[in-house]
Design a protein around this motif. Structure first.
Motif, short mmCIF file in Angstrom:
data_model
loop_
_atom_site.label_atom_id
_atom_site.label_comp_id
_atom_site.label_asym_id
_atom_site.label_seq_id
_atom_site.Cartn_x
_atom_site.Cartn_y
_atom_site.Cartn_z
N SER A 266 0.79 -1.23 0.00
CA SER A 266 0.00 0.00 0.00
C SER A 266 0.82 1.28 0.00
O SER A 266 0.46 2.26 -0.66
N LEU A 267 1.91 1.31 0.75
CA LEU A 267 2.68 2.54 0.92
C LEU A 267 4.06 2.43 0.30
O LEU A 267 4.99 3.15 0.71
N ALA A 268 4.21 1.58 -0.70
CA ALA A 268 5.49 1.47 -1.39
C ALA A 268 5.88 2.81 -2.01
O ALA A 268 5.03 3.55 -2.51
N ASP A 269 7.17 3.12 -1.95
CA ASP A 269 7.65 4.40 -2.49
C ASP A 269 8.53 4.15 -3.71
O ASP A 269 8.68 3.01 -4.18
N ALA A 270 9.11 5.24 -4.25
CA ALA A 270 9.90 5.13 -5.47
C ALA A 270 11.10 4.19 -5.29
O ALA A 270 11.46 3.45 -6.21
N GLU A 271 11.70 4.21 -4.10
CA GLU A 271 12.81 3.30 -3.84
C GLU A 271 12.33 1.84 -3.89
O GLU A 271 13.02 0.96 -4.41
N ALA A 272 11.14 1.58 -3.33
CA ALA A 272 10.59 0.23 -3.37
C ALA A 272 10.31 -0.20 -4.81
O ALA A 272 10.55 -1.36 -5.18
N PHE A 273 9.81 0.71 -5.64
CA PHE A 273 9.58 0.38 -7.04
C PHE A 273 10.89 -0.01 -7.71
O PHE A 273 10.96 -1.00 -8.45
N ALA A 274 11.95 0.78 -7.47
CA ALA A 274 13.24 0.50 -8.08
C ALA A 274 13.79 -0.85 -7.63
O ALA A 274 14.34 -1.62 -8.43
N LEU A 275 13.63 -1.15 -6.35
CA LEU A 275 14.10 -2.43 -5.82
C LEU A 275 13.30 -3.58 -6.43
O LEU A 275 13.87 -4.63 -6.79
N ALA A 276 11.99 -3.41 -6.55
CA ALA A 276 11.16 -4.46 -7.13
C ALA A 276 11.58 -4.74 -8.57
O ALA A 276 11.66 -5.91 -8.99
#
Length: 421
Positions: A266-276
């Motif tokens: 729910s609260l994923a951020d831009a860093e989480a997107f890049a890691l994914a």
């Protein structure tokens, strides 16, 4: 053969039927990989598997049983990557306190049938007490009951006092804490135990949740070391790992641990997107059920503190879904059915389209892409070697995904298991 006999034959899965060559025809077929509509398809199956995909004017098959689906559009059986078959929200938030433990498995029998009738021929059940989902899988595989192919997780794993620990009660009441562990070795042992007792996927809770007590939705609940050990052990046993995670810190820790899918996110951020994107992690985001929880939750007995959590996070989750998709994160269809009614799984397609996906991408998330996330090459497409799991709808789902809410025919393993024409 009469329609009711076809349905009964599919339900019982007779040996004679499974050994037959079956030819399935329809007016149209959606090839989910290319996104193209194929006119007049002809699908040849043997022993429940697809042996040939062609068109009706190119190959004539004789001495075969035929299933003609008329003026309908066929596509692969759908895959829901996040369900809880042994739960039904309409029974009330405290249903587990009012019924015998075995009641939930009886609920699962009914919900498995509803799910299959909705066109979902494969589901990943990410959490069930008493190994209820393992039992359902066995009963379906043995053709005792009707339902989809199940990838069971058994107990969801979590930390003491966390989302996967039942902390609704005072110390004088003993509750089932079979999924609770502590420390890297403790979680390794739990993974081994779930594997030993029939789980095919591991699910753990990295952060708090909407329906748990005494925690925050976004707070991280396992250490990086615990997640690393848990995922490593699961992968060593050739099991995929699904992670309940709302908060950004827990999401990123789980991705760094090399988990396969992030649930809710729910609260994923831009860093989480890049890691994914770096690790090839899939997001499974239940972007419909906010509507149901806020509309029906109070009537179902959901406490106000939990409804407040949902109000705080629902819109943010949908905005995150939109941003994650734009950023190029791989997405699968995960509804969290069981929090909202089973059989309504396909309502989520419209929300996925509303928040940024093209219809074909939403469909792929529940077919070919979901199969990739499961690590399976036997479901998710109408293609040679796959299970003959096929659904039929009226109209073109790439033009209007809402037609998937009204599945007319379900074929599973080459046998008709629903015919509502």
């Amino acid at each position: 053969m009469p329609r009711f006999a076809l349905i009964l034959l599919g339900l019982l899965g007779s040996t004679a039927a499974s050994a037959e060559t079956v030819v399935i025809t329809a007016a149209r077929m959606l090839d989910v990989v290319s996104g193209k509509i194929i006119q007049n398809p002809q699908i040849v199956t043997e022993n429940g598997r697809i042996t040939l995909v062609t068109t009706q004017d190119r190959h004539i098959v004789t001495d075969a049983k035929r299933i003609d689906l008329g003026n309908l559009t066929i596509l692969p059986g759908l895959i829901d990557m996040h369900v809880h078959l042994t739960s039904d929200p309409a029974l009330g938030f405290d249903a587990d306190l009012r019924h015998a433990r075995a009641f939930s498995v009886a609920v699962g029998v009914a919900m498995a049938g509803r799910t299959l009738d909705a066109g979902f021929t494969t589901v990943r059940n990410v959490g069930s007490a008493d190994f209820g989902d393992v039992g359902l899988k066995q009963a379906i595989d043995e053709r005792v009951i009707r339902g989809p192919r199940i990838v069971p997780a058994a107990y969801a794993l979590g930390a003491t006092g966390g989302h996967c620990d039942d902390n609704r009660f005072h110390s004088g009441i003993t509750v089932d804490r079979s999924g609770v562990a502590s420390g890297p070795q403790g979680f390794r042992e739990k993974v081994r135990e779930m594997h030993r007792l029939g789980a095919d996927v591991i699910k753990f809770c990295a952060t708090g949740g909407v329906f748990s007590a005494r925690d925050t939705v976004d707070g991280q609940q396992l250490t990086q070391e615990e997640m690393d050990a848990l995922v490593d052990e699961a992968h060593r046993l050739r099991m995929k790992v699904a992670v309940h995670a709302h908060g950004a810190d827990g999401i990123k820790a789980a991705i760094r641990a090399k988990a396969d899918t992030i649930e809710h996110a729910s609260l994923a951020d831009a860093e989480a997107f890049a890691l994914a994107k770096q690790f090839g992690t899939y997001f499974s985001m239940d972007v419909y059920n906010d509507d149901y929880i806020l509309a029906e939750g109070a009537k179902n007995g959901v406490p106000e503190e939990n409804l407040a959590k949902e109000r705080a996070i629902g819109l943010k989750q949908r905005q995150t879904f939109q941003a994650a998709w734009k950023a190029g994160v791989k997405m699968v269809f995960g509804s969290d059915a069981g929090v909202y009614p089973h059989g309504d799984n396909a309502r989520q397609f419209a929300k996925m389209v509303e928040w940024g996906m093209a219809p074909i991408d939403a469909i792929r998330a529940a077919t070919s892409v979901a199969a990739q996330a499961l690590g399976r090459d036997d479901v998710g497409e109408i293609a040679t070697g796959r299970h003959a799991d096929i659904i039929a709808v009226a109209g073109d789902p790439t033009a209007d995904v809402n037609v998937l809410r009204d599945v007319k025919v379900v074929v599973m393993g080459g046998a008709v298991v629903k015919d509502a024409r």
